[in-house]
Design an enzyme around this catalytic site. Structure first.
Site, mmCIF file in Angstrom:
data_model
loop_
_atom_site.group_PDB
_atom_site.id
_atom_site.type_symbol
_atom_site.label_atom_id
_atom_site.label_comp_id
_atom_site.label_asym_id
_atom_site.label_seq_id
_atom_site.Cartn_x
_atom_site.Cartn_y
_atom_site.Cartn_z
ATOM 1 N N ASP A 110 0.832 -1.208 0.000
ATOM 2 C CA ASP A 110 0.000 0.000 0.000
ATOM 3 C C ASP A 110 0.866 1.259 0.000
ATOM 4 O OD1 ASP A 110 -2.366 1.357 -0.087
ATOM 5 O OD2 ASP A 110 -2.889 1.053 2.021
ATOM 6 N N ASN A 153 -10.963 -2.722 -5.669
ATOM 7 C CA ASN A 153 -10.173 -1.756 -6.448
ATOM 8 C C ASN A 153 -10.795 -1.417 -7.801
ATOM 9 O OD1 ASN A 153 -6.972 -2.964 -5.168
ATOM 10 N ND2 ASN A 153 -8.133 -1.177 -4.531
HETATM 11 C C1 IPE Z 1 -5.486 -2.834 -0.388
HETATM 12 O O1 IPE Z 1 -5.117 -1.517 -0.545
HETATM 13 C C2 IPE Z 1 -5.461 -3.540 -1.724
HETATM 14 C C3 IPE Z 1 -4.149 -3.740 -2.309
HETATM 15 C C4 IPE Z 1 -2.995 -3.423 -1.765
HETATM 16 C C5 IPE Z 1 -4.153 -4.356 -3.601
HETATM 17 P P1 IPE Z 1 -6.191 -0.359 -0.718
HETATM 18 O O2 IPE Z 1 -5.440 0.922 -0.821
HETATM 19 O O3 IPE Z 1 -7.111 -0.676 -1.845
HETATM 20 O O4 IPE Z 1 -7.013 -0.460 0.636
HETATM 21 P P2 IPE Z 1 -7.878 0.624 1.395
HETATM 22 O O5 IPE Z 1 -8.832 1.213 0.391
HETATM 23 O O6 IPE Z 1 -6.933 1.661 1.916
HETATM 24 O O7 IPE Z 1 -8.540 -0.126 2.501
HETATM 25 C C1 IPE Z 2 -1.529 0.137 -3.430
HETATM 26 O O1 IPE Z 2 -1.279 1.507 -3.465
HETATM 27 C C2 IPE Z 2 -1.656 -0.455 -4.811
HETATM 28 C C3 IPE Z 2 -3.005 -0.935 -5.174
HETATM 29 C C4 IPE Z 2 -4.038 -0.939 -4.391
HETATM 30 C C5 IPE Z 2 -3.153 -1.443 -6.532
HETATM 31 P P1 IPE Z 2 -2.471 2.545 -3.523
HETATM 32 O O2 IPE Z 2 -2.801 2.828 -4.945
HETATM 33 O O3 IPE Z 2 -3.599 2.072 -2.690
HETATM 34 O O4 IPE Z 2 -1.785 3.813 -2.877
HETATM 35 P P2 IPE Z 2 -2.445 4.859 -1.869
HETATM 36 O O5 IPE Z 2 -3.019 4.083 -0.729
HETATM 37 O O6 IPE Z 2 -3.495 5.597 -2.642
HETATM 38 O O7 IPE Z 2 -1.301 5.734 -1.468
HETATM 39 MG MG MG Z 3 -4.089 2.332 -0.732
#
Ligand code: IPE
Ligand code: IPE
Ligand code: MG
Length: 259
Positions: free
Chosen positions: A35, A83
């Site tokens: 994340d 997602n």
């Molecule tokens: C969790 O991260 C999913 C992945 C790392 C693929 P998200 O960024 O989607 O999770 P939330 O929305 O902060 O819970």
């Molecule tokens: C995790 O990074 C990757 C995926 C969920 C695909 P994020 O895209 O959630 O990054 P933040 O949380 O917005 O910084």
């Molecule tokens: Mg995220």
């Protein structure tokens, strides 16, 4: 039923471990919620998707470190069932990125004897990505190295629902006695069937939640949350997570051993 983890082979490290780590106390299976890609990009004034590109480098780095240090399995959360709610361009970018990276890295994965699998509901993924996933999974199935699970369109609740449905169908066909449904029977219907549960869950970017990741399998995992953003995750951050893990007393509901 015993709640002790399934015994799994712990390969010997192939490169020197950092001095603070002990080979016999490393987790056998590490799971990671990757994340913070978007925030990493924003901090640099870049579009979010550049964080995903850099995130791929962090994943390759982490896989190689785990493999070199003798960790048996790495499971990474790449795309959740939630997602899809992101802007269309970001979702398309991610799908294309998965395709490009898989096509580009397939030979290297073979050379390093990585056994790759994709966990999740793969049917809604683009056809080209599905074809690459099938090829990579089949070609690497007999590889002798680290087990690498990429959770793609993965959601733990969806996984549990389809497991319940599969068991119900077996009951309806008269193949299964409802009384025979136990923890093993349910676990056998999950995407992770046959694999030991993760011992350690790492979440980057400081978020302290599971976000629908491996709710069943993480029942007794040790949790390590780091403020490091995923694209910056490196040997130092992994070492810190492993040192944290080594210091934990795992009791599985029992009592602490007398020292
Ligand atoms: C969790 O991260 C999913 C992945 C790392 C693929 P998200 O960024 O989607 O999770 P939330 O929305 O902060 O819970
Ligand atoms: C995790 O990074 C990757 C995926 C969920 C695909 P994020 O895209 O959630 O990054 P933040 O949380 O917005 O910084
Ligand atoms: Mg995220």
């Amino acid at each position: 039923m015993s709640r002790l983890p399934v015994a799994a082979a712990r390969p010997a490290p192939t490169t020197a471990l950092p001095a603070v780590l002990q080979a016999d106390q490393l987790p056998v299976h590490v799971a990671v919620i990757m994340d913070g890609n978007g925030r990493w990009a924003r901090q640099r004034g870049l579009p979010r998707v550049m964080g995903h590109r850099q995130g791929v480098e962090a994943l390759k780095r982490t896989l190689r470190l785990c493999s070199d240090w003798g960790i048996g399995a790495l499971t990474a959360y790449a795309f959740s069932t939630e997602n899809w709610s992101r802007p269309g361009e970001e979702v398309s970018f991610l799908m294309t990125l998965f395709e490009q990276v898989l096509a580009r890295e397939l030979e290297a994965l073979q050379k390093e004897q990585v056994r790759i699998r994709f966990l999740g509901d793969l049917a809604p993924l683009p056809a080209k990505l599905q074809a690459l996933i099938t090829e990579a999974t089949e070609r690497s199935a007999v590889n002798s190295g680290i087990h690498f699970n990429v959770c793609t369109n993965y959601g733990s609740r969806q996984e549990l629902v389809q497991a319940a449905r599969a068991l119900a169908a077996q009951v309806q066909r008269g193949e299964l006695d409802p009384e025979a449904i136990d923890e093993n029977a349910l676990a056998a219907q999950l995407h992770t069937a046959g694999q030991p549960d993760p011992d350690l869950l790492i979440r980057t970017s400081g978020e302290q939640r599971l976000s629908n990741f491996l709710l069943w399998q993480l029942a007794y995992a040790e949790l390590h949350v780091t403020d490091v953003l995923w694209p910056d995750f490196d040997a130092t951050a992994l070492t810190q997570a492993l040192v944290d893990f080594q210091g934990r007393q795992r009791r599985f509901g029992g009592v602490q051993e007398e020292i």
